[in-house]
Design a protein around this motif. Structure first.
Motif, PDB file in Angstrom:
ATOM      1  N   LYS A  18      34.173 -22.043  15.792  1.00 32.16           N
ATOM      2  CA  LYS A  18      33.383 -23.144  16.181  1.00 32.16           C
ATOM      3  C   LYS A  18      31.827 -22.944  16.810  1.00 32.16           C
ATOM      4  O   LYS A  18      31.195 -23.724  16.918  1.00 32.16           O
ATOM      5  N   ASP A  19      31.840 -22.039  17.799  1.00 28.53           N
ATOM      6  CA  ASP A  19      31.323 -22.023  19.182  1.00 28.53           C
ATOM      7  C   ASP A  19      30.228 -20.658  18.494  1.00 28.53           C
ATOM      8  O   ASP A  19      29.276 -20.281  19.335  1.00 28.53           O
ATOM      9  N   ASN A  58      29.231 -27.190  12.869  1.00 26.64           N
ATOM     10  CA  ASN A  58      30.243 -27.328  13.742  1.00 26.64           C
ATOM     11  C   ASN A  58      29.714 -27.305  15.420  1.00 26.64           C
ATOM     12  O   ASN A  58      28.649 -27.684  14.878  1.00 26.64           O
ATOM     13  N   GLU A  59      30.248 -26.977  16.784  1.00 26.47           N
ATOM     14  CA  GLU A  59      29.737 -27.507  17.538  1.00 26.47           C
ATOM     15  C   GLU A  59      28.847 -26.149  18.038  1.00 26.47           C
ATOM     16  O   GLU A  59      27.317 -26.876  18.908  1.00 26.47           O
ATOM     17  N   TRP A  60      28.696 -24.694  17.221  1.00 28.50           N
ATOM     18  CA  TRP A  60      27.927 -24.008  17.957  1.00 28.50           C
ATOM     19  C   TRP A  60      26.026 -24.991  17.057  1.00 28.50           C
ATOM     20  O   TRP A  60      24.871 -24.898  17.922  1.00 28.50           O
ATOM     21  N   GLU A  76      25.233 -27.585  16.521  1.00 27.19           N
ATOM     22  CA  GLU A  76      25.025 -29.073  17.261  1.00 27.19           C
ATOM     23  C   GLU A  76      24.432 -28.369  18.390  1.00 27.19           C
ATOM     24  O   GLU A  76      22.956 -29.131  18.926  1.00 27.19           O
ATOM     25  N   LYS A  77      24.335 -27.588  18.780  1.00 30.11           N
ATOM     26  CA  LYS A  77      24.482 -26.945  20.190  1.00 30.11           C
ATOM     27  C   LYS A  77      22.437 -25.936  20.248  1.00 30.11           C
ATOM     28  O   LYS A  77      21.523 -25.901  21.059  1.00 30.11           O
TER      29      LYS A  77
END
Length: 289
Positions: free
Chosen positions: A174-175, A241-243, A245-246
């Motif tokens: 996810k990262d 995923n989380e990646w 989002e950021k």
């Protein structure tokens, strides 16, 4: 900043396995179906598009795979090949060995009865030599390839197969940026794409920002029972995923196949196109914040 970003060309293509090319294309002259004829065109097309990472499906098993791998290895790619349990064909990922190292590779079969799977490599950009100033960030990403069960009546199986992709990447990696290309054997309006994949992924084509979610078509062929079939069933998804989002992915270019005129009399493969599928290729910029 540019030193915290990675620009690369990614590509997916179902190249039509030699073992699957004969007997299915009623109008195509037999000469255009011969492997020697098609492989020449496949090589030309890959050279022209010059991807950094490519996923191929319907890749013949050995001994024919050796020809494909040798060609790609000679052009500077490392390969990861996974054969389907049926032993006819498989999928392969190739990446430029001067640019990337593979940290891990994995394939996940959809269920024990199925011959379909998804596969991926965890790649990292090779760091420039220490004399050069560059990012200290480790630029890692996941690149995957899949080929889902064919035929319209198997939509339920494709729902299960896409759910497996979704569940896996909802919990793993996810990262990292995750790019998953493939022949999903499913049109955008149907459940496997519209509901399952779109809940956790967005297609690179959508990110171009033209307002169209997907290319107009990715396959064009003639079949006795259905006539000419022209539809979108190939995709290159990126995980929401989380990646993501950021961080950000910019799609700098959609690299369209050279202007291959459709042979409206025979469909594909034809004199100047070696597969019933068109390739998908994008230049993308992964911005690591």
């Amino acid at each position: 900043s540019d030193e915290d970003s990675l620009t690369l060309k990614v590509m997916h293509w179902n190249i039509l396995a030699d073992k699957l090319a004969h007997g299915s294309f009623d109008k195509v002259p037999v000469d255009y179906l011969k492997w020697s004829y098609r492989f020449h065109l496949i090589k030309q097309h890959i050279i022209a598009l010059n991807p950094d990472v490519i996923g191929l499906s319907e890749v013949d098993v050995l001994p024919l795979y050796r020809e494909i791998a040798d060609f790609m290895n000679n052009r500077g790619y490392s390969d990861y090949f996974v054969e389907k349990p049926n032993g006819i064909s498989g999928s392969a990922i190739f990446y430029r060995k001067d640019k990337f190292s593979c940290l891990a590779q994995n394939s996940v079969i959809y269920d024990k009865e199925a011959s379909q799977f998804f596969m991926y490599c965890k790649l990292v950009r090779k760091t420039p030599s220490s004399t050069q100033v560059g990012s200290s960030k480790k630029m890692e990403f996941i690149f995957g390839e899949t080929h889902l069960k064919a035929k319209e009546q198997f939509v339920k199986e494709r729902v299960q197969q896409t759910q497996k992709i979704k569940e896996f990447f909802d919990t793993n990696h996810k990262d990292l940026p995750v790019i998953m290309g493939g022949d999903f054997n499913e049109i955008p309006a149907n459940e496997p794409i519209a509901e399952v994949m779109e809940s956790s992924f967005v297609d690179l084509y959508t990110l171009i920002g033209t307002g169209d979610k997907y290319p107009a078509f990715t396959t064009y062929k003639y079949r006795e029972e259905s006539g000419f079939v022209k539809r979108t069933i190939d995709y290159m998804f990126v995980a929401k995923n989380e990646w993501l989002e950021k961080n950000k992915i910019d799609v700098l270019a959609y690299i369209t196949p050279e202007n291959v005129p459709l042979d409206t009399d025979i469909g594909n493969p034809c004199v100047n196109h070696p597969s019933d599928h068109y390739s998908l290729a994008y230049e993308v910029k992964l911005n690591y914040n």
